[in-house]
Design a protein around this motif. Structure first.
Motif, PDB file in Angstrom:
ATOM      1  N   PHE A   1      -2.517   2.538  11.194  1.00  0.00           N
ATOM      2  CA  PHE A   1      -3.881   3.052  11.298  1.00  0.00           C
ATOM      3  C   PHE A   1      -4.762   2.261  12.266  1.00  0.00           C
ATOM      4  CE2 PHE A   1      -2.373   4.797   7.280  1.00  0.00           C
ATOM      5  CZ  PHE A   1      -2.764   6.127   7.408  1.00  0.00           C
ATOM      6  N   GLY A   2      -4.163   1.347  12.982  1.00  0.00           N
ATOM      7  CA  GLY A   2      -4.917   0.594  13.979  1.00  0.00           C
ATOM      8  C   GLY A   2      -5.980  -0.305  13.362  1.00  0.00           C
ATOM      9  N   ARG A   3      -5.684  -0.881  12.232  1.00  0.00           N
ATOM     10  CA  ARG A   3      -6.618  -1.773  11.541  1.00  0.00           C
ATOM     11  C   ARG A   3      -5.979  -3.154  11.401  1.00  0.00           C
ATOM     12  NH1 ARG A   3     -10.937   1.100  12.219  1.00  0.00           N
ATOM     13  NH2 ARG A   3     -10.921   3.081  11.157  1.00  0.00           N
ATOM     14  N   SER A   4      -6.831  -4.136  11.144  1.00  0.00           N
ATOM     15  CA  SER A   4      -6.293  -5.477  10.922  1.00  0.00           C
ATOM     16  C   SER A   4      -5.731  -5.553   9.507  1.00  0.00           C
ATOM     17  CB  SER A   4      -7.383  -6.528  11.103  1.00  0.00           C
ATOM     18  OG  SER A   4      -8.324  -6.454  10.043  1.00  0.00           O
ATOM     19  N   VAL A   5      -4.833  -6.494   9.306  1.00  0.00           N
ATOM     20  CA  VAL A   5      -4.247  -6.704   7.992  1.00  0.00           C
ATOM     21  C   VAL A   5      -5.360  -7.059   6.999  1.00  0.00           C
ATOM     22  CG1 VAL A   5      -2.673  -8.164   6.653  1.00  0.00           C
ATOM     23  CG2 VAL A   5      -2.002  -7.361   8.922  1.00  0.00           C
ATOM     24  N   PHE A   6      -6.315  -7.893   7.431  1.00  0.00           N
ATOM     25  CA  PHE A   6      -7.436  -8.269   6.572  1.00  0.00           C
ATOM     26  C   PHE A   6      -8.211  -7.026   6.129  1.00  0.00           C
ATOM     27  CE2 PHE A   6     -11.968  -9.132   6.140  1.00  0.00           C
ATOM     28  CZ  PHE A   6     -11.946 -10.032   5.084  1.00  0.00           C
ATOM     29  N   HIS A   7      -8.446  -6.098   7.069  1.00  0.00           N
ATOM     30  CA  HIS A   7      -9.199  -4.884   6.753  1.00  0.00           C
ATOM     31  C   HIS A   7      -8.473  -4.053   5.697  1.00  0.00           C
ATOM     32  CE1 HIS A   7     -11.010  -0.828   7.920  1.00  0.00           C
ATOM     33  NE2 HIS A   7     -11.983  -1.528   7.375  1.00  0.00           N
TER      34      HIS A   7
ATOM     35  N   VAL B   1       0.878  -1.163   0.000  1.00  0.00           N
ATOM     36  CA  VAL B   1       0.000   0.000   0.000  1.00  0.00           C
ATOM     37  C   VAL B   1       0.913   1.210   0.000  1.00  0.00           C
ATOM     38  CG1 VAL B   1      -1.747   1.287   1.276  1.00  0.00           C
ATOM     39  CG2 VAL B   1      -1.786  -1.212   1.314  1.00  0.00           C
ATOM     40  N   ASP B   2       0.827   1.986  -1.048  1.00  0.00           N
ATOM     41  CA  ASP B   2       1.711   3.149  -1.187  1.00  0.00           C
ATOM     42  C   ASP B   2       3.174   2.746  -1.031  1.00  0.00           C
ATOM     43  OD1 ASP B   2       0.926   5.609  -2.008  1.00  0.00           O
ATOM     44  OD2 ASP B   2       0.610   6.437  -0.007  1.00  0.00           O
ATOM     45  N   ARG B   3       3.518   1.612  -1.622  1.00  0.00           N
ATOM     46  CA  ARG B   3       4.867   1.029  -1.594  1.00  0.00           C
ATOM     47  C   ARG B   3       5.324   0.632  -0.189  1.00  0.00           C
ATOM     48  NH1 ARG B   3       6.037   5.116  -5.902  1.00  0.00           N
ATOM     49  NH2 ARG B   3       6.026   3.874  -7.783  1.00  0.00           N
ATOM     50  N   ARG B   4       4.356   0.416   0.669  1.00  0.00           N
ATOM     51  CA  ARG B   4       4.684  -0.036   2.030  1.00  0.00           C
ATOM     52  C   ARG B   4       3.975  -1.350   2.284  1.00  0.00           C
ATOM     53  NH1 ARG B   4       2.500   4.786   5.242  1.00  0.00           N
ATOM     54  NH2 ARG B   4       2.847   3.416   6.981  1.00  0.00           N
ATOM     55  N   PRO B   5       4.554  -2.228   3.113  1.00  0.00           N
ATOM     56  CA  PRO B   5       3.906  -3.509   3.417  1.00  0.00           C
ATOM     57  C   PRO B   5       2.534  -3.286   4.074  1.00  0.00           C
ATOM     58  CG  PRO B   5       6.171  -3.497   4.193  1.00  0.00           C
ATOM     59  CD  PRO B   5       5.853  -2.104   3.750  1.00  0.00           C
ATOM     60  N   VAL B   6       1.582  -4.146   3.724  1.00  0.00           N
ATOM     61  CA  VAL B   6       0.224  -4.032   4.243  1.00  0.00           C
ATOM     62  C   VAL B   6       0.216  -4.084   5.769  1.00  0.00           C
ATOM     63  CG1 VAL B   6      -2.033  -5.170   4.299  1.00  0.00           C
ATOM     64  CG2 VAL B   6      -0.800  -4.958   2.145  1.00  0.00           C
ATOM     65  N   ALA B   7       1.029  -4.942   6.350  1.00  0.00           N
ATOM     66  CA  ALA B   7       1.066  -5.077   7.817  1.00  0.00           C
ATOM     67  C   ALA B   7       1.486  -3.762   8.465  1.00  0.00           C
ATOM     68  CB  ALA B   7       2.016  -6.204   8.221  1.00  0.00           C
ATOM     69  N   GLU B   8       2.422  -3.065   7.870  1.00  0.00           N
ATOM     70  CA  GLU B   8       2.887  -1.780   8.404  1.00  0.00           C
ATOM     71  C   GLU B   8       1.769  -0.735   8.365  1.00  0.00           C
ATOM     72  OE1 GLU B   8       5.886   1.615   6.820  1.00  0.00           O
ATOM     73  OE2 GLU B   8       6.735  -0.426   6.861  1.00  0.00           O
ATOM     74  N   VAL B   9       1.056  -0.675   7.252  1.00  0.00           N
ATOM     75  CA  VAL B   9      -0.049   0.276   7.107  1.00  0.00           C
ATOM     76  C   VAL B   9      -1.163  -0.054   8.099  1.00  0.00           C
ATOM     77  CG1 VAL B   9      -1.826   1.127   5.521  1.00  0.00           C
ATOM     78  CG2 VAL B   9       0.500   0.722   4.688  1.00  0.00           C
ATOM     79  N   ALA B  10      -1.461  -1.335   8.251  1.00  0.00           N
ATOM     80  CA  ALA B  10      -2.497  -1.759   9.199  1.00  0.00           C
ATOM     81  C   ALA B  10      -2.135  -1.329  10.616  1.00  0.00           C
ATOM     82  CB  ALA B  10      -2.686  -3.265   9.126  1.00  0.00           C
ATOM     83  N   LEU B  11      -0.900  -1.525  10.995  1.00  0.00           N
ATOM     84  CA  LEU B  11      -0.440  -1.149  12.342  1.00  0.00           C
ATOM     85  C   LEU B  11      -0.522   0.365  12.532  1.00  0.00           C
ATOM     86  CD1 LEU B  11       0.815  -2.127  14.986  1.00  0.00           C
ATOM     87  CD2 LEU B  11       3.062  -1.804  13.930  1.00  0.00           C
TER      88      LEU B  11
END
Length: 100
Positions: free
Chosen positions: A14-20, A2-12
């Motif tokens: 924004f306080g969201r789950s990786v699935f979200h 997401v925006d050239r960043r790992p999904v897990a990093e973005v989820a963390l």
């Protein structure tokens, strides 16, 4: 990513789950793909006249050539009919008088 960043990093972040985050990304991509043009404006414009423009406007040079060479309005109307241009005699007369 997401925006050239790992999904897990973005989820963390924004306080969201990786699935979200995966789901949001999937929805965004689907929505983005739906916005793609099926017919570009230049193609549309080549086949459809603006509502305020006479269908005779693109033929002005040919019509004027006939008028300059002495052809009558009924003969110009016949020329248009042969070329599958569907206008009334009144539309042609108004066009020739410059009303449209």
């Amino acid at each position: 990513m997401v925006d050239r960043r790992p999904v897990a990093e973005v989820a963390l972040e924004f306080g969201r789950s990786v699935f979200h985050v995966y789901e949001l990304r999937k929805r965004f991509v689907m929505h983005h793909n739906k916005l793609r043009l099926k017919v570009p404006a230049r193609i549309f414009m080549s086949s459809v006249s603006p509502s305020g423009q006479s269908p005779l406007a693109p033929l002005r040079p040919e019509i004027m050539k006939l008028i300059r060479n002495g052809y009558s309005t009924p003969q110009v109307f016949e020329f248009l009919r042969i070329n599958d241009v569907d206008v009334s005699v009144r539309e042609l007369v108004d066009f020739l008088k410059g009303r449209r």
